[in-house]
Design a protein around this motif. Structure first.
Motif, PDB file in Angstrom:
ATOM      1  N   ASP A  16      16.568 -11.790  -0.850  1.00  0.00           N
ATOM      2  CA  ASP A  16      15.797 -12.034  -2.074  1.00  0.00           C
ATOM      3  C   ASP A  16      14.341 -12.364  -1.752  1.00  0.00           C
ATOM      4  O   ASP A  16      13.418 -11.867  -2.411  1.00  0.00           O
ATOM      5  N   LYS A  17      14.127 -13.209  -0.733  1.00  0.00           N
ATOM      6  CA  LYS A  17      12.762 -13.548  -0.327  1.00  0.00           C
ATOM      7  C   LYS A  17      12.022 -12.313   0.184  1.00  0.00           C
ATOM      8  O   LYS A  17      10.843 -12.111  -0.103  1.00  0.00           O
ATOM      9  N   ALA A  18      12.726 -11.479   0.942  1.00  0.00           N
ATOM     10  CA  ALA A  18      12.121 -10.254   1.478  1.00  0.00           C
ATOM     11  C   ALA A  18      11.733  -9.313   0.342  1.00  0.00           C
ATOM     12  O   ALA A  18      10.645  -8.714   0.359  1.00  0.00           O
ATOM     13  N   ILE A  19      12.630  -9.185  -0.649  1.00  0.00           N
ATOM     14  CA  ILE A  19      12.334  -8.315  -1.792  1.00  0.00           C
ATOM     15  C   ILE A  19      11.096  -8.814  -2.520  1.00  0.00           C
ATOM     16  O   ILE A  19      10.196  -8.027  -2.854  1.00  0.00           O
ATOM     17  N   ASN A  20      11.009 -10.122  -2.763  1.00  0.00           N
ATOM     18  CA  ASN A  20       9.833 -10.690  -3.430  1.00  0.00           C
ATOM     19  C   ASN A  20       8.566 -10.461  -2.616  1.00  0.00           C
ATOM     20  O   ASN A  20       7.515 -10.131  -3.171  1.00  0.00           O
ATOM     21  N   LEU A  21       8.667 -10.621  -1.301  1.00  0.00           N
ATOM     22  CA  LEU A  21       7.526 -10.385  -0.430  1.00  0.00           C
ATOM     23  C   LEU A  21       7.065  -8.927  -0.535  1.00  0.00           C
ATOM     24  O   LEU A  21       5.872  -8.638  -0.666  1.00  0.00           O
ATOM     25  N   LEU A  22       8.016  -7.990  -0.511  1.00  0.00           N
ATOM     26  CA  LEU A  22       7.683  -6.568  -0.570  1.00  0.00           C
ATOM     27  C   LEU A  22       7.106  -6.184  -1.943  1.00  0.00           C
ATOM     28  O   LEU A  22       6.198  -5.364  -2.027  1.00  0.00           O
ATOM     29  N   LYS A  23       7.623  -6.782  -2.996  1.00  0.00           N
ATOM     30  CA  LYS A  23       7.125  -6.491  -4.342  1.00  0.00           C
ATOM     31  C   LYS A  23       5.677  -6.923  -4.514  1.00  0.00           C
ATOM     32  O   LYS A  23       4.911  -6.283  -5.220  1.00  0.00           O
TER      33      LYS A  23
END
Length: 167
Positions: A16-23
């Motif tokens: 989830d943190k990675a997805i937010n970072l990528l977004k």
């Protein structure tokens, strides 16, 4: 089958943190741009210099730009400015006239609805300015198709054919 040496447990929280970072990532600023993009950005200033007021030629503008390492010929600059004018003209017409054939058809249908509602006897005024041949043809076909349905409450004249005995 080689395994990762530093394999670490990946939890759902990390994903989830990675997805937010990528977004949240913004597009990278590119160092190089195409000649079309460069001229698009400089267009206003090039047009100003080549106007009657300033009187520079496209070749003179080209020479100015060569000093900065921008190697575009005067004819290439002139061509790209013309292309940009065409595309912005098309966009402007699309926003005011509609961009597709369906927009032309909708406009034709709107004109027909006005004619029908006012029970006018004359055809709607048609403007062909700025329309492509495809758009004009589509509008004409739409007009021909709706000719028969323009006045639905009025019966069409149907001639009666008499037999020799009836005469």
């Amino acid at each position: 089958m080689a395994e990762h040496q530093n394999s670490e447990v990946i939890t759902k929280g990390k994903i989830d943190k990675a997805i937010n970072l990528l977004k949240e990532q913004k597009p990278k600023e590119r160092e190089d741009v195409s000649d079309r993009e460069a001229v698009r950005k400089m267009r206003r200033y090039i047009e100003k210099l080549t106007s009657d007021k300033y009187g520079y030629s496209y070749d003179e503008v080209s020479e100015m730009l060569k000093g900065l390492g921008i190697n575009l010929t005067g004819s290439r600059i002139k061509y790209l400015i013309g292309e940009l004018k065409k595309s912005s003209r098309r966009r402007h017409q699309a926003s005011s006239n509609g961009d597709s054939i369906t927009s032309v058809q909708e406009a034709t249908e709107n004109q027909q609805a006005v004619v029908e509602s006012s029970e006018a006897e004359e055809a709607p005024v048609k403007s062909t300015k700025g329309k492509s041949k495809k758009q004009l043809k589509a509008a004409q076909e739409q007009e021909e198709e709706s000719e028969a349905t323009r006045e639905p409450n009025r019966s069409a004249f149907v001639p009666k054919i008499y037999k020799d005995e009836e005469i």
